[in-house]
Design an enzyme around this catalytic site. Structure first.
Site, PDB file in Angstrom:
ATOM      1  N   THR A   1       0.876  -1.098   0.005  1.00 47.17           N
ATOM      2  CA  THR A   1      -0.087   0.180   0.118  1.00 47.17           C
ATOM      3  C   THR A   1       0.929   1.185   0.066  1.00 47.17           C
ATOM      4  O   THR A   1       2.169   0.945   0.061  1.00 47.17           O
ATOM      5  CB  THR A   1      -0.948  -0.058   1.196  1.00 47.17           C
ATOM      6  OG1 THR A   1      -1.550  -1.256   1.210  1.00 47.17           O
ATOM      7  CG2 THR A   1      -1.852   0.978   1.451  1.00 47.17           C
TER       8      THR A   1
ATOM      9  N   ASN B   1      -3.391  -3.546  -2.861  1.00 44.71           N
ATOM     10  CA  ASN B   1      -3.203  -4.694  -1.863  1.00 44.71           C
ATOM     11  C   ASN B   1      -1.946  -5.200  -1.960  1.00 44.71           C
ATOM     12  O   ASN B   1      -0.924  -4.883  -1.083  1.00 44.71           O
ATOM     13  CB  ASN B   1      -4.260  -5.700  -2.161  1.00 44.71           C
ATOM     14  CG  ASN B   1      -4.450  -6.687  -0.903  1.00 44.71           C
ATOM     15  OD1 ASN B   1      -4.259  -6.057   0.219  1.00 44.71           O
ATOM     16  ND2 ASN B   1      -4.684  -7.913  -0.964  1.00 44.71           N
TER      17      ASN B   1
ATOM     18  N   GLY C   1       1.619  -1.310   4.938  1.00 46.45           N
ATOM     19  CA  GLY C   1       1.884  -2.551   5.629  1.00 46.45           C
ATOM     20  C   GLY C   1       0.835  -3.506   5.842  1.00 46.45           C
ATOM     21  O   GLY C   1       1.253  -4.227   6.597  1.00 46.45           O
TER      22      GLY C   1
END
Length: 577
Positions: free
Chosen positions: A386, A406, A478
């Site tokens: 991301t 994603n 993350g």
């Protein structure tokens, strides 16, 4: 005095001894970039420059955020995107705030068991790679909505830098060139052609041009509705159908941006404005901070074992609630008020032992605060890769944006003839109850797949106020580690007095309830690792790093803006004027 008490005192003494050693010396000496009026911080220097360019041309923070977002779609294809989705949190100088949800949605043909085989097992990679992994993208709708409603300039104006970067190209660094070697891209001819020159890989110092993407950006700048109702929609739907995916023209035409009320809480003398569902980030962050508010963390020292233990126990409890209760608020009722109640946090805190970790299997939720977790009958029909960026303008408006494909490079699928990558956001749903997604997160029935539903996200764009004024603009990528990264950064500033650059670069730790493992970045000293194991944790030290905080703080004395650009990557930038 019992051996257990003696052991606890020994751990505390060890924590005090380690406190000055835990944050690496290089981090302790870092200073943030400082500007007087306005600032943009992002993972790519050219995207930051795009935002600053728009600010200097009279744009406000929203204009700059939209310019930065479109530029990231060009220069950071691993995560910046047109084919994904995101969240934008805006705090206006008059004290009001709003939250734009342009998260991807499940196609109308999606079903709860679409990724299971005939025996009810999850088909490997099906929700991660290829056309069936793609959710209906929302990034273009979200950025166009933000610009039209809250920007000062025009969409065509703020997209000029992105169009220029796509058509004229930009010089790749060694790190960027290596990222384009991603093996998954080679599985799809269009992606292999654009990003890998059909196998003749790009090298550092070469110019990377994207003419098809430039043409698509020009069409969006002229009419963003083309993406959802016009020729772009027709091209995109036809290509996905050809590849075996589920998205149709109807899916694109029915996509809508949701403007939601942000979540607002407090931590001591700070006001915390964060993300509502379908983000789990704001709820979990407020719950973590509510639990920790009852401690004087600063007495332990930043990233000392005793402090890390208490923070980890808060992480553990918030992630347990995340897995049971959170999902798309348009499909399931979420007890947000109860989850973020300080009395509920106090009840959780009462069960934390300062000398010992609580095994996740032994965790019992405090009774009397929450309804039973949702079951399937109650349900009505995120990577690491991301990216986050933060913006403030000269009027005091602040924008915190987290956007995603994603996984790194999303589904690896590039829309034929359009030049942009498509997400694999369907993996953020619960493909099967109790089975982990790519981030190891266990998903509950509240996050089951349903037509038109938005998957639960960990994205946590956050804005912190102090005395009614912006103090910090925070966020990170993350995957499931986003929430703990934001908490790490905030607590390092609020409790330990680190500047924003030090806080962003300090080593991170993460616990997500299940699996029952405390994850550490590699910079923690062996003594800290051993002390945490003595508390009872299973500790795993990562070989690499995670997340990427791109944050802003405001100097309370001078009012200057301070930029913390995460040095885990080497092509980002904090800049302004």
């Amino acid at each position: 005095m019992s051996q257990r008490v003696l052991a606890f005192f020994a751990l505390c003494l060890c924590s005090l001894f380690l406190a000055a050693q835990t944050v690496p010396a290089a981090v302790q000496q870092e200073t943030p970039v400082r500007t007087k009026h306005a600032m943009v911080v992002s993972i790519h220097h050219l995207a930051t420059d795009a935002g600053v360019e728009v600010l200097k041309e009279g744009g406000n923070a929203v204009d700059a955020a939209v310019a930065t977002g479109f530029a990231l779609a060009v220069v950071h294809p691993a995560a910046g995107n047109l084919g994904g989705g995101g969240f934008m949190l805006i705090h206006f100088h008059d004290g009001k705030s709003t939250f734009l949800d342009y998260r991807e949605k499940a196609p109308l043909a999606a079903s709860a068991n679409m990724y299971l085989d005939g025996k009810g097992n999850v088909v490997p990679e099906m929700s991660v790679v290829g056309y069936k992994a793609i959710g209906v993208p929302g990034s273009v709708a979200g950025m166009a909505y933000a610009e039209q409603k809250y920007g000062r300039l025009t969409l065509a104006k703020v997209m000029e830098p992105a169009i220029r970067l796509a058509s004229e190209g930009f010089v790749l660094t060694e790190e960027e060139a290596q990222e384009l070697h991603e093996s998954g891209l080679a599985e799809f001819p269009e992606s292999k052609h654009i990003f890998q020159r059909d196998g003749n890989y790009y090298h550092a110092g070469e110019v990377f041009k994207q003419p098809e993407l430039a043409a698509t950006l020009r069409r969006i700048a002229k009419d963003p509705q083309d993406f959802y109702h016009g020729q772009i929609a027709k091209q995109l739907a036809a290509d996905i159908e050809k590849g075996g995916g589920l998205i149709t023209e109807k899916d694109l035409a029915s996509y809508e941006v949701k403007e939601r009320e942000p979540l607002i809480g407090t931590y001591k003398d700070y006001t915390v404005i964060s993300s509502p569902p379908p983000s789990s980030g704001g709820v979990a962050l407020l719950e973590i901070l509510n639990i920790l508010e009852g401690y004087n963390l600063s007495r332990f020292g930043d990233r000392s074992p005793a402090e890390m233990h208490l923070i980890t126990e808060a992480f553990r409890r918030a992630y347990m609630d995340r897995s049971d209760y959170l999902g798309d608020p348009d499909y399931v009722k979420i007890p947000i008020e109860q989850l973020t109640d300080k009395k509920y946090a106090a009840a959780w805190r009462a069960g934390i032992r300062e000398d010992q970790a609580t095994p996740s299997a032994a965790l019992k939720r405090p009774a009397g605060f929450l309804p039973p977790p949702p079951t399937m009958a109650d349900v009505r029909h995120e990577s690491p890769q991301t990216t986050h960026y933060s913006v403030m303008d000269a009027d005091g408006n602040a924008v915190s944006v987290t956007t995603t494909l994603n996984n790194s490079f999303g589904s690896y699928v590039t829309a034929a003839g359009l030049g942009f990558l498509l997400n694999d956001e369907m993996d953020d749903f619960a493909s099967k109850q109790g089975s982990p997604n790519m981030f190891g997160l266990i998903q509950g029935p509240a996050n089951s797949i349903a037509p038109g539903k938005r998957p639960l996200s960990s994205m946590t764009p956050t804005i912190i106020l102090k005395d009614g004024k912006v103090a910090m603009v925070l966020g990170s990528p993350g995957g499931g580690r986003i929430i703990t990264t934001v908490a790490n950064i905030f607590l390092s500033v609020a409790e330990e007095g680190l500047n924003i650059q030090q806080a962003v670069d300090a080593p991170r730790f993460h616990h997500q309830y299940l699996p029952d493992v405390l994850y550490l970045e590699p910079e923690f000293p062996d003594a800290t690792v051993n002390s945490l194991r003595a508390f009872g944790y299973e500790v795993k030290v990562s070989k690499g790093h995670w997340s990427d905080g791109e944050c802003i703080a405001v100097d309370p004395q001078t009012g200057e803006l301070e930029g913390g650009q995460d040095h885990r990557h080497h092509y980002g930038k904090a800049a302004g004027y």
